[in-house]
Design a protein around this motif. Structure first.
Motif, PDB file in Angstrom:
ATOM      1  N   HIS A 163      26.926  37.289 -11.579  1.00 58.39           N
ATOM      2  CA  HIS A 163      25.972  38.166 -10.902  1.00 58.39           C
ATOM      3  C   HIS A 163      24.787  38.362 -11.843  1.00 58.39           C
ATOM      4  O   HIS A 163      24.887  39.074 -12.846  1.00 58.39           O
ATOM      5  CB  HIS A 163      26.602  39.508 -10.545  1.00 58.39           C
ATOM      6  CG  HIS A 163      25.743  40.337  -9.640  1.00 58.39           C
ATOM      7  ND1 HIS A 163      26.038  41.636  -9.308  1.00 58.39           N
ATOM      8  CD2 HIS A 163      24.575  40.043  -8.973  1.00 58.39           C
ATOM      9  CE1 HIS A 163      25.110  42.108  -8.492  1.00 58.39           C
ATOM     10  NE2 HIS A 163      24.207  41.165  -8.284  1.00 58.39           N
ATOM     11  N   THR A 164      23.689  37.693 -11.550  1.00 57.34           N
ATOM     12  CA  THR A 164      22.525  37.743 -12.426  1.00 57.34           C
ATOM     13  C   THR A 164      21.246  38.044 -11.648  1.00 57.34           C
ATOM     14  O   THR A 164      21.172  37.835 -10.438  1.00 57.34           O
ATOM     15  CB  THR A 164      22.327  36.406 -13.169  1.00 57.34           C
ATOM     16  OG1 THR A 164      22.112  35.357 -12.211  1.00 57.34           O
ATOM     17  CG2 THR A 164      23.546  36.078 -14.022  1.00 57.34           C
ATOM     18  N   MET A 165      20.264  38.532 -12.364  1.00 53.47           N
ATOM     19  CA  MET A 165      18.922  38.707 -11.833  1.00 53.47           C
ATOM     20  C   MET A 165      17.948  38.086 -12.824  1.00 53.47           C
ATOM     21  O   MET A 165      18.067  38.305 -14.030  1.00 53.47           O
ATOM     22  CB  MET A 165      18.568  40.186 -11.650  1.00 53.47           C
ATOM     23  CG  MET A 165      19.259  40.866 -10.500  1.00 53.47           C
ATOM     24  SD  MET A 165      18.689  42.587 -10.337  1.00 53.47           S
ATOM     25  CE  MET A 165      19.551  43.083  -8.851  1.00 53.47           C
ATOM     26  N   THR A 166      17.012  37.294 -12.317  1.00 54.04           N
ATOM     27  CA  THR A 166      15.978  36.702 -13.155  1.00 54.04           C
ATOM     28  C   THR A 166      14.622  37.183 -12.647  1.00 54.04           C
ATOM     29  O   THR A 166      14.286  36.983 -11.485  1.00 54.04           O
ATOM     30  CB  THR A 166      16.028  35.166 -13.106  1.00 54.04           C
ATOM     31  OG1 THR A 166      17.333  34.728 -13.487  1.00 54.04           O
ATOM     32  CG2 THR A 166      15.012  34.574 -14.066  1.00 54.04           C
ATOM     33  N   LYS A 167      13.873  37.810 -13.533  1.00 56.30           N
ATOM     34  CA  LYS A 167      12.562  38.351 -13.146  1.00 56.30           C
ATOM     35  C   LYS A 167      11.466  37.667 -13.941  1.00 56.30           C
ATOM     36  O   LYS A 167      11.568  37.495 -15.151  1.00 56.30           O
ATOM     37  CB  LYS A 167      12.510  39.858 -13.398  1.00 56.30           C
ATOM     38  CG  LYS A 167      11.172  40.504 -13.015  1.00 56.30           C
ATOM     39  CD  LYS A 167      11.212  42.012 -13.232  1.00 56.30           C
ATOM     40  CE  LYS A 167       9.879  42.656 -12.858  1.00 56.30           C
ATOM     41  NZ  LYS A 167       9.916  44.136 -13.030  1.00 56.30           N
ATOM     42  N   LEU A 168      10.413  37.255 -13.247  1.00 55.28           N
ATOM     43  CA  LEU A 168       9.212  36.719 -13.869  1.00 55.28           C
ATOM     44  C   LEU A 168       8.051  37.646 -13.525  1.00 55.28           C
ATOM     45  O   LEU A 168       7.830  37.966 -12.359  1.00 55.28           O
ATOM     46  CB  LEU A 168       8.919  35.302 -13.365  1.00 55.28           C
ATOM     47  CG  LEU A 168       9.963  34.231 -13.694  1.00 55.28           C
ATOM     48  CD1 LEU A 168       9.582  32.912 -13.025  1.00 55.28           C
ATOM     49  CD2 LEU A 168      10.085  34.034 -15.199  1.00 55.28           C
ATOM     50  N   ASP A 169       7.345  38.080 -14.554  1.00 58.08           N
ATOM     51  CA  ASP A 169       6.249  39.024 -14.341  1.00 58.08           C
ATOM     52  C   ASP A 169       5.049  38.561 -15.165  1.00 58.08           C
ATOM     53  O   ASP A 169       4.899  38.912 -16.333  1.00 58.08           O
ATOM     54  CB  ASP A 169       6.674  40.431 -14.756  1.00 58.08           C
ATOM     55  CG  ASP A 169       5.626  41.483 -14.396  1.00 58.08           C
ATOM     56  OD1 ASP A 169       4.528  41.101 -13.953  1.00 58.08           O
ATOM     57  OD2 ASP A 169       5.911  42.686 -14.551  1.00 58.08           O
ATOM     58  N   ASN A 170       4.216  37.711 -14.551  1.00 56.34           N
ATOM     59  CA  ASN A 170       3.003  37.214 -15.194  1.00 56.34           C
ATOM     60  C   ASN A 170       3.276  36.638 -16.580  1.00 56.34           C
ATOM     61  O   ASN A 170       2.570  36.937 -17.546  1.00 56.34           O
ATOM     62  CB  ASN A 170       1.955  38.323 -15.269  1.00 56.34           C
ATOM     63  CG  ASN A 170       1.397  38.665 -13.907  1.00 56.34           C
ATOM     64  OD1 ASN A 170       0.556  37.947 -13.371  1.00 56.34           O
ATOM     65  ND2 ASN A 170       1.888  39.759 -13.322  1.00 56.34           N
TER      66      ASN A 170
END
Length: 207
Positions: A93-100
Motif C-alpha cells: 500500500h503506497t502513495m507516490t506524490k510528484l509536486d513540481n
C-alpha cells in the motif's frame, strides 16, 4: 518482484515526463485527470507460482506538475519443496506524490515517507522540447516503438512497445500496461478515466 515495479515506474516516467519552452513542468497533454485502475499479476518462478491483484488510482492537475498515485495490492507466492507446499502472501500500500519536481514515496504499511528532488523532472523542466516530445524521444532511445493505436474507455491511445513491455498512452497518460519479466506477467488496466475535470486539493494529501 521489485524488478517489475521498477520497470513499470520507469516506463510511466519516461512516457509522461516532458518540458516546454516556458520552463514549466508539463508532463501530460491534458490539464487534469482522475483515473482508476485494476491490476493482476501471474506466472511461474522456480517451480512455484505467483498470483495477485490490486487497485490503483491516479489524480493529477496542472498538466501533471502535481500528481498523486496510490497503489493497493496483494500477492500470493506458492512454492513446493520436497513435497511440502509453502504459501506466502504479501501486501503493498503506497502513495507516490510528484509536486513540481519534488518526489514523495509513502509506504503506508511501514508508515514511512521518503522525500527526494526528482532530477529527471528538473531535466524536463529545463528542456526546450514541446510537451510529450521529450518523453517520446527517451522511449525511442531505449528501443521503444509505436506499434499501433487502440481505444481504451473511449480514448484513442498510442500503443508503445518498450523493452518487451506494452503501454497504451492517451496524451501521455497510461491507460493500460502489460509487462512480462522472468515469466511473471503484470497487467494494469484503467476502469474509469475522467480528464479536464476539477480535482480537489484533498486528493493530493499524504497521510
Amino acid at each position: 518482484m521489485k524488478k517489475i515495479n521498477i520497470l513499470l515506474s520507469l516506463l510511466i516516467v519516461l512516457a509522461s515526463c516532458s518540458g516546454n519552452s516556458q520552463n514549466k513542468l508539463k508532463r501530460y497533454e491534458v490539464k487534469s485527470g482522475i483515473v482508476k485502475y485494476t491490476s493482476t499479476i501471474s506466472g511461474k518462478v522456480l517451480g512455484g507460482k505467483i498470483a495477485g491483484s490490486g487497485t490503483e488510482s491516479l489524480d493529477f492537475k496542472d498538466w501533471g506538475a502535481l500528481e498523486l498515485k496510490e497503489v493497493n495490492s496483494k500477492q500470493t507466492t506458492t512454492m513446493k519443496f520436497f513435497g511440502k507446499k509453502k504459501v506466502e502472501t504479501t501486501s503493498t500500500h503506497t502513495m507516490t506524490k510528484l509536486d513540481n519536481g519534488e518526489s514523495y514515496l509513502a509506504d503506508l504499511n511501514n508508515k514511512t515517507i521518503i522525500a527526494n528532488r526528482d532530477l529527471g523532472m528538473d531535466l524536463m523542466i529545463q528542456s526546450n522540447k514541446d510537451a510529450g516530445e521529450a518523453g517520446m524521444s527517451m522511449l525511442e532511445s531505449m528501443g521503444g516503438k509505436k506499434v499501433g493505436t487502440e481505444s481504451v474507455l473511449g480514448h484513442s491511445c498510442e500503443i508503445w512497445d518498450v523493452m518487451g513491455a506494452k503501454q497504451w498512452l492517451y496524451k501521455g497518460v497510461p491507460l493500460k500496461m502489460e509487462v512480462t519479466v522472468l515469466g511473471i506477467k503484470t497487467i494494469t488496466q484503467a476502469t474509469s478515466a475522467k480528464f479536464d475535470v476539477s480535482v480537489a486539493d484533498a486528493n493530493f494529501k499524504l497521510p
